[in-house]
Design a protein around this motif. Structure first.
Motif, PDB file in Angstrom:
ATOM      1  N   THR A  47      33.392 -40.149  -0.123  1.00  0.00           N
ATOM      2  CA  THR A  47      33.604 -41.684   0.025  1.00  0.00           C
ATOM      3  C   THR A  47      32.414 -42.663  -0.928  1.00  0.00           C
ATOM      4  O   THR A  47      32.091 -44.012  -0.707  1.00  0.00           O
ATOM      5  CB  THR A  47      33.201 -42.257   1.154  1.00  0.00           C
ATOM      6  OG1 THR A  47      32.671 -41.771   1.901  1.00  0.00           O
ATOM      7  CG2 THR A  47      35.107 -41.039   1.954  1.00  0.00           C
ATOM      8  N   TYR A  65      32.028 -44.643   4.139  1.00  0.00           N
ATOM      9  CA  TYR A  65      32.552 -43.335   4.646  1.00  0.00           C
ATOM     10  C   TYR A  65      33.841 -44.318   5.557  1.00  0.00           C
ATOM     11  O   TYR A  65      34.354 -45.104   5.331  1.00  0.00           O
ATOM     12  CB  TYR A  65      31.322 -42.764   6.001  1.00  0.00           C
ATOM     13  CG  TYR A  65      31.291 -44.486   6.782  1.00  0.00           C
ATOM     14  CD1 TYR A  65      31.618 -44.003   8.228  1.00  0.00           C
ATOM     15  CD2 TYR A  65      29.793 -45.088   6.789  1.00  0.00           C
ATOM     16  CE1 TYR A  65      31.605 -44.950   9.123  1.00  0.00           C
ATOM     17  CE2 TYR A  65      29.978 -46.175   7.719  1.00  0.00           C
ATOM     18  CZ  TYR A  65      30.356 -45.859   8.615  1.00  0.00           C
ATOM     19  OH  TYR A  65      30.477 -47.048   9.192  1.00  0.00           O
ATOM     20  N   ARG A  66      34.466 -42.848   5.684  1.00  0.00           N
ATOM     21  CA  ARG A  66      35.386 -42.923   6.636  1.00  0.00           C
ATOM     22  C   ARG A  66      35.237 -43.320   8.216  1.00  0.00           C
ATOM     23  O   ARG A  66      34.826 -42.384   8.691  1.00  0.00           O
ATOM     24  CB  ARG A  66      36.549 -42.121   6.475  1.00  0.00           C
ATOM     25  CG  ARG A  66      36.712 -42.454   4.685  1.00  0.00           C
ATOM     26  CD  ARG A  66      37.527 -41.374   4.677  1.00  0.00           C
ATOM     27  NE  ARG A  66      39.452 -41.686   4.853  1.00  0.00           N
ATOM     28  CZ  ARG A  66      40.366 -40.910   4.192  1.00  0.00           C
ATOM     29  NH1 ARG A  66      40.214 -39.714   3.684  1.00  0.00           N
ATOM     30  NH2 ARG A  66      41.592 -41.243   4.890  1.00  0.00           N
ATOM     31  N   PRO A  68      35.643 -42.010  12.358  1.00  0.00           N
ATOM     32  CA  PRO A  68      35.903 -41.543  12.829  1.00  0.00           C
ATOM     33  C   PRO A  68      37.793 -41.560  13.658  1.00  0.00           C
ATOM     34  O   PRO A  68      38.046 -41.823  13.788  1.00  0.00           O
ATOM     35  CB  PRO A  68      35.350 -40.936  13.715  1.00  0.00           C
ATOM     36  CG  PRO A  68      33.971 -40.668  13.091  1.00  0.00           C
ATOM     37  CD  PRO A  68      33.940 -42.077  12.158  1.00  0.00           C
ATOM     38  N   PRO A  71      40.686 -43.914   9.944  1.00  0.00           N
ATOM     39  CA  PRO A  71      40.680 -42.497   9.930  1.00  0.00           C
ATOM     40  C   PRO A  71      41.531 -43.477   7.960  1.00  0.00           C
ATOM     41  O   PRO A  71      41.214 -42.671   7.102  1.00  0.00           O
ATOM     42  CB  PRO A  71      41.111 -41.554   9.198  1.00  0.00           C
ATOM     43  CG  PRO A  71      42.138 -41.797  10.726  1.00  0.00           C
ATOM     44  CD  PRO A  71      40.826 -42.919  11.449  1.00  0.00           C
ATOM     45  N   ASP A  72      41.848 -44.638   7.991  1.00  0.00           N
ATOM     46  CA  ASP A  72      42.483 -45.112   7.046  1.00  0.00           C
ATOM     47  C   ASP A  72      42.197 -45.989   6.350  1.00  0.00           C
ATOM     48  O   ASP A  72      42.222 -47.066   6.017  1.00  0.00           O
ATOM     49  CB  ASP A  72      44.155 -45.718   7.292  1.00  0.00           C
ATOM     50  CG  ASP A  72      43.972 -46.831   9.051  1.00  0.00           C
ATOM     51  OD1 ASP A  72      42.758 -47.259   9.402  1.00  0.00           O
ATOM     52  OD2 ASP A  72      45.057 -47.819   9.173  1.00  0.00           O
TER      53      ASP A  72
END
Length: 180
Positions: A47, A65-66, A68, A71-72
């Motif tokens: 990412t 970052y994604r 948690p 996650p989309d």
């Protein structure tokens, strides 16, 4: 105007300390520890995006970052561009390339926080949202009073999307102009 050639790529563990130095040169970005920057280049490499010049020097970087719980979503943490390359569209090129990469992994939303006085970042992200053809909304995520004891500006959340794996036409020199 000629643009300096750069290569956009996934970061590696060798980029950790050069990233630390790049961020230190990009005031007023918040500096983190060299160890944190190393983790951005390893654990968060999927990412993030690095830009290196023809001499192999790190001249641009976007970390993200994604979250948690989402996650989309790609949350963009920091955008750093060496002063020698500002105004050449590098930040926009990196952001669009990173968005395209994570869209292929199921990301549909883009988020970041920007302080109200950071016009350059606001312009960059609004330009990217327009280029991606997506709407965005804003709200104060972290307030100066409640979260920073009056020692830091508000952080306004920009949330844009949804988007699909973009197939973007090539960027023109005009669309690359930026203030960041």
């Amino acid at each position: 105007m000629s643009f300096a050639p750069v290569t956009l790529r996934r970061p590696t563990d060798g980029d950790g300390y050069p990233l630390h130095q790049l961020v230190a040169r990009c005031q007023p970005l918040d500096t983190n520890s060299a160890y944190c920057n190393l983790l951005q280049c390893t654990d968060f490499a999927d990412t993030a995006i690095a830009a290196e010049n023809a001499d192999g020097q790190l001249v641009g970087f976007i970390s993200g970052y994604r979250p948690p719980s989402r996650p989309d979503t790609l949350f963009v943490w920091q955008v750093a561009v060496d002063a020698s390359l500002r105004g050449q569209g590098l930040a926009l090129r990196m952001l669009l390339a990173l968005t395209e990469r994570v869209a292929a992994q199921g990301v549909r939303f883009l988020e970041t926080t920007i302080s109200p006085d950071n016009g350059a970042s606001q312009a960059l992200f609004k330009r990217a949202f327009a280029r991606l053809g997506i709407d965005y909304e804003t709200r104060t995520l972290f307030s100066r009073a409640a979260h920073f004891a009056g020692q830091h500006e508000d952080e306004v959340l920009y949330r844009a999307g949804p988007f699909h794996a973009p197939v973007l036409p090539p960027l023109s020199k005009e669309s690359l102009k930026e203030t960041a």
